[in-house]
Enzyme design. Sequence first.
Site, mmCIF file in Angstrom:
data_model
loop_
_atom_site.group_PDB
_atom_site.id
_atom_site.type_symbol
_atom_site.label_atom_id
_atom_site.label_comp_id
_atom_site.label_asym_id
_atom_site.label_seq_id
_atom_site.Cartn_x
_atom_site.Cartn_y
_atom_site.Cartn_z
ATOM 1 N N GLU A 190 2.518 -27.907 13.703
ATOM 2 C CA GLU A 190 2.945 -28.275 15.232
ATOM 3 C C GLU A 190 2.013 -26.817 15.621
ATOM 4 O O GLU A 190 1.445 -27.074 16.869
ATOM 5 C CB GLU A 190 4.135 -29.335 16.229
ATOM 6 C CG GLU A 190 3.405 -29.614 17.015
ATOM 7 C CD GLU A 190 5.390 -29.982 17.552
ATOM 8 O OE1 GLU A 190 5.330 -30.904 18.316
ATOM 9 O OE2 GLU A 190 6.095 -29.412 17.652
ATOM 10 N N GLY A 191 2.818 -25.679 15.957
ATOM 11 C CA GLY A 191 3.017 -24.795 16.225
ATOM 12 C C GLY A 191 1.733 -24.202 16.389
ATOM 13 O O GLY A 191 1.185 -23.013 16.961
ATOM 14 N N SER A 221 0.778 -8.262 3.507
ATOM 15 C CA SER A 221 -0.430 -8.755 3.110
ATOM 16 C C SER A 221 -1.002 -8.668 1.849
ATOM 17 O O SER A 221 -1.778 -9.498 0.986
ATOM 18 C CB SER A 221 -1.113 -9.201 4.301
ATOM 19 O OG SER A 221 -2.014 -7.983 4.187
ATOM 20 N N GLY A 269 5.624 -4.226 7.150
ATOM 21 C CA GLY A 269 4.894 -5.367 6.477
ATOM 22 C C GLY A 269 5.348 -6.910 7.235
ATOM 23 O O GLY A 269 6.129 -7.368 7.796
ATOM 24 N N GLY A 270 3.676 -7.899 6.729
ATOM 25 C CA GLY A 270 3.815 -9.078 7.135
ATOM 26 C C GLY A 270 3.885 -9.221 8.863
ATOM 27 O O GLY A 270 3.984 -10.446 8.957
ATOM 28 N N CYS A 279 0.773 -6.927 -0.896
ATOM 29 C CA CYS A 279 1.587 -6.396 -1.662
ATOM 30 C C CYS A 279 2.247 -7.473 -2.359
ATOM 31 O O CYS A 279 2.712 -9.155 -2.251
ATOM 32 C CB CYS A 279 3.131 -5.769 -0.804
ATOM 33 S SG CYS A 279 3.904 -5.411 -1.949
ATOM 34 N N ARG A 316 4.597 6.318 -5.195
ATOM 35 C CA ARG A 316 5.211 5.831 -4.211
ATOM 36 C C ARG A 316 6.126 4.655 -4.930
ATOM 37 O O ARG A 316 7.253 4.272 -4.795
ATOM 38 C CB ARG A 316 4.044 4.860 -3.966
ATOM 39 C CG ARG A 316 4.657 4.282 -2.755
ATOM 40 C CD ARG A 316 3.784 3.761 -2.030
ATOM 41 N NE ARG A 316 4.437 3.265 -0.407
ATOM 42 C CZ ARG A 316 5.334 1.746 -0.068
ATOM 43 N NH1 ARG A 316 4.761 0.719 -1.131
ATOM 44 N NH2 ARG A 316 5.484 1.641 1.276
ATOM 45 N N GLY A 361 -0.590 -2.630 8.457
ATOM 46 C CA GLY A 361 -1.587 -2.589 8.030
ATOM 47 C C GLY A 361 -2.618 -3.062 8.329
ATOM 48 O O GLY A 361 -3.604 -2.047 8.486
#
Length: 544
Positions: free
Chosen positions: A529-530, A343, A379-380, A345, A458, A401
């Site tokens: 819709e969900g 989120s 991630g995600g 990145c 990193r 995270g």
Amino acid sequence: MADTNPNAPPRSDSLLNPADALKYLEEYPRGDGLSLQELMDSRKNGGLTYNDFLVLPGHISFPASDVSLQSRATKNIVLNTPFLSSPMDTVTEDRMAIALALHGGLGIIHHNCSAEEQAAMVRRVKKYENGFITDPLCLGPDATVGDVLEIKAKFGFCGVPITETGAPNSKLLGIVTGRDVQFQDAETPIKSVMTTEVVTGSSPITLEKANSLLRETKKGKLPIVDSNGHLVSLVARSDLLKNQNYPYASKVPESKQLYCGAAIGTRPGDKDRLKLLAEAGLDVVVLDSSQGDSVYQIEFIKWIKQTYPKIEIIAGNVVTREQAAQLIAAGADGLRIGMGSGSICITQEVMAVGRPQGTAVYAVAEFASRFGIPCIADGGIGNIGHIAKALALGASAVMMGGLLAGTTESPGEYFYHEGKRVKVYRGMGSIEAMEHTQRGSASGKRSILNLDNAATARYFSEADAVKVAQGVSGDVADKGSINKFVPYLFTGLQHSFQDAGVKSVSELHSCARSGSLRFELRTASAQLEGGVHGLNSYTKRLFA
């Protein structure tokens, strides 16, 4: 005259026997929805994320409480909860690692700090819970009350055995507790306040017998001594209570200590860092890189395997089979999957390199499973549904995270932003993280250039004159304590598995591979819709 009434029931001679419904179902050439292989055909469907598909429901024949979420983080580390915390400096330090391990997961302590600070955090995790404490902190008879108070401030306890030499494996003289040192001057000698009439257990003794003796005597600590009266180990009542309160805690089978992981880079200085971490009792090391398929990581994996063969290695990050193959061949015990999907990145946006997370997890996990290498979806992950989907795609666990940021146990202080109680949450690729200069003892020009910064290491940008951000910094709402939030995730995931008709992670993987677990692509309108829709206002409470 023919019956033209549209509301008339169908003629009975045109209907099948309801009792034969299951038999007639077999006449369909394929089940509803798509198989996992059909869903993840990127040549046809493109790259998919978690919101692009759903798992179709299965048959429920068991209560949700029967679902086991036990899974592997590496080849040799089994977790009771498939949750890992990300090694980010706003997510995981020792408090998070302890809390997550108590609930069956695994905390990965960040390395945007000095090696000594990181090792101290690992040591606090490993000292938090034990079976037999084989290297207990001891003091000699010439120590003072101040020494006991210092131990309490540093480690959180003050029940300390007193031995002739001030170390284990020497004659036990007594024990000092919190009550012994209350209202005492810091300079008071320990030998004048310690308890000398000590209840002990005789070595050899089983942990079950030692715990039973501890309960019977109602003592806080039970020293275990050999035939010569030498202190061999220690058993603590606090550990009995932790066992009772946290039955899913992830522990090393032999020592009963909590599992602890930590991240490092792949630079020469990280070899010294790993030495300190190994001495502190580290169980698993995460080689922290945004792009793991590098000669640096491959050589580092080989070096770790030779130097510290008992430490498990989670390598990465990777998003393709080709990347995964390099690290598996080098000796990785687990893989971390994800590039640009977090989120905070912006790697995919800035670098134009990465892969949609759903497709990445499927491709890498399918390949790695052939070699028995567990994969971690990193991630995600924004909700329970994303966790369930990541596991259905083949991941053995998920790394979180943003979902854990903002909890009581995450680093940092709460503050108020626009009336909401929040904590800072930043990507390790953010400029703010790259400018953090406290990782090592560096100073002067070295510190200014961030040559010893975990974030720049990193992203392979230590020596760059211009820092290019691959992440952002922001804040997240207060989520409360891990002690409530993780059980919410755990229970929700059990219900998700129940809806899918599977009772374990291994069964989920097996059904996905065989095609009996079915999936469905979602259009944009299906996604709308969900979610919550059609309301003027609403309150979204996640758990109670």
